[in-house]
Design an enzyme around this catalytic site. Structure first.
Site, mmCIF file in Angstrom:
data_model
loop_
_atom_site.group_PDB
_atom_site.id
_atom_site.type_symbol
_atom_site.label_atom_id
_atom_site.label_comp_id
_atom_site.label_asym_id
_atom_site.label_seq_id
_atom_site.Cartn_x
_atom_site.Cartn_y
_atom_site.Cartn_z
ATOM 1 C CE1 TYR A 120 -3.043 3.041 0.557
ATOM 2 C CE2 TYR A 120 -3.831 1.993 2.562
ATOM 3 C CZ TYR A 120 -3.911 3.005 1.624
ATOM 4 O OH TYR A 120 -4.879 3.979 1.761
ATOM 5 C CE LYS A 124 -5.873 1.306 -0.960
ATOM 6 N NZ LYS A 124 -6.445 1.204 0.402
ATOM 7 C CB VAL A 167 -8.037 -0.980 -3.128
ATOM 8 C CG1 VAL A 167 -8.411 -1.110 -1.650
ATOM 9 C CG2 VAL A 167 -7.139 -2.136 -3.548
#
Length: 302
Positions: A137, A165, A207
């Protein structure tokens, strides 16, 4: 190592609580079923939206095991790892695997602003202690640590680090990643208000946050873009934007839970220190949600 397909819409789901501050597994089930029905590609537990920092280990176990049973192999369950120490991150990854998660989303070390070298050592240590595939992330805006392309060069020596992400807020980063790593590093957009732009530039997935309240519309945008039906996707995206902006806000949990109430698949209960929205800000958010619900677009067949 677990085979994993990093693509499609993956909701970062909210954690449902009762008025007594216990896990509300009944309403949680209602929401997950709505996600599955809409055609999401995975379920991500324990992110910022999931109020992960307030959950204890037993609650995380319940959430993972319940979700794994609920999805029944239809989609993978991904657990977020957000820990302050490498030791705890490794333990969290081991537990997630033991409880049935099929992938991990990983934040850099929490609270301590690690150097590039320390950040890579942290990610590598977890990757080398789990067989689960990992999505890094990368959110330097909120978490103050950027995972650069040079860092990914080294991190990708670990086969199970497979996706990012992408939350840098820089759309051109998608092209840089693609140019540098080809298909080796899958890209999932992590910012709701940049999702369609990211998909058009080649992101593999999204996401998503507002998907928690509006799963069908979110999946429709993804599918229509992938089918090249850009005008139809744009029409839904324009309707969605005022709602999507509720995600890029410090009170995103409260905002999205209010939206879940409006669409009948959640409650407003949050865990302290969070409190439900009050006063003018509550009125502002409710008016956006109300308008969004009243003007929900017709979803085309795809």
């Amino acid at each position: 190592m677990t085979q994993f397909s990093w693509k499609g819409v993956m909701p970062a789901v909210t954690t449902k609580f009762t008025h007594e501050d216990k896990l509300d597994m009944e309403m949680f089930t209602v929401n997950i079923n709505a996600q599955l029905e809409a055609g999401v590609s995975g379920i991500i537990l324990g992110g910022t939206l999931g109020e992960a920092s307030t959950l204890d280990d037993d609650e995380k176990q319940i959430l993972i095991e319940h979700t794994v049973g609920l999805v029944d192999g239809k989609v993978p369950v991904v657990m977020n790892i957000a820990e302050q120490s490498t030791k705890k991150a490794i333990m969290a990854a081991e537990k997630a695997e033991k409880y049935g998660a099929k992938g991990l989303m990983m934040l850099p070390p929490m609270r301590y602003k690690s150097t590039d070298y320390e950040t890579m050592a942290y990610f590598k240590a977890v990757a080398q202690n789990t067989s689960l595939p990992i999505m890094i992330y990368n959110n330097p805006v909120d978490y103050k640590i950027e995972v650069t392309l040079d860092m990914f060069d080294e991190l990708l020596e670990n086969d199970n680090i497979q996706a990012v992400k992408e939350s840098t807020r820089d759309i051109t980063n998608i092209t840089r990643i693609r140019n540098r790593f080809g298909e080796r590093l899958k890209i999932l957009c992590g910012v709701d208000t940049l999702a369609m732009e990211s998909l058009l530039m080649g992101s593999d997935g999204w996401v998503a946050g507002l998907v928690c309240a509006f799963p069908k519309e979110t999946v429709a945008i993804y599918q229509l873009v992938k089918e090249g039906r850009i005008e139809e996707a744009t029409a839904i995206y324009r309707w969605f934007m005022p709602l999507l902006e509720l995600d890029i806000n410090p009170q995103l949990v409260q905002n999205i839970k209010l939206a879940e109430v409006a669409t009948g698949i959640g409650t407003e209960n949050v865990r302290l220190p969070r409190l439900p929205l009050q006063g003018k800000e509550r009125d502002r958010v409710l008016s956006i949600i109300d308008h969004g619900v009243k003007t929900r677009p017709q979803i085309p067949i795809f």
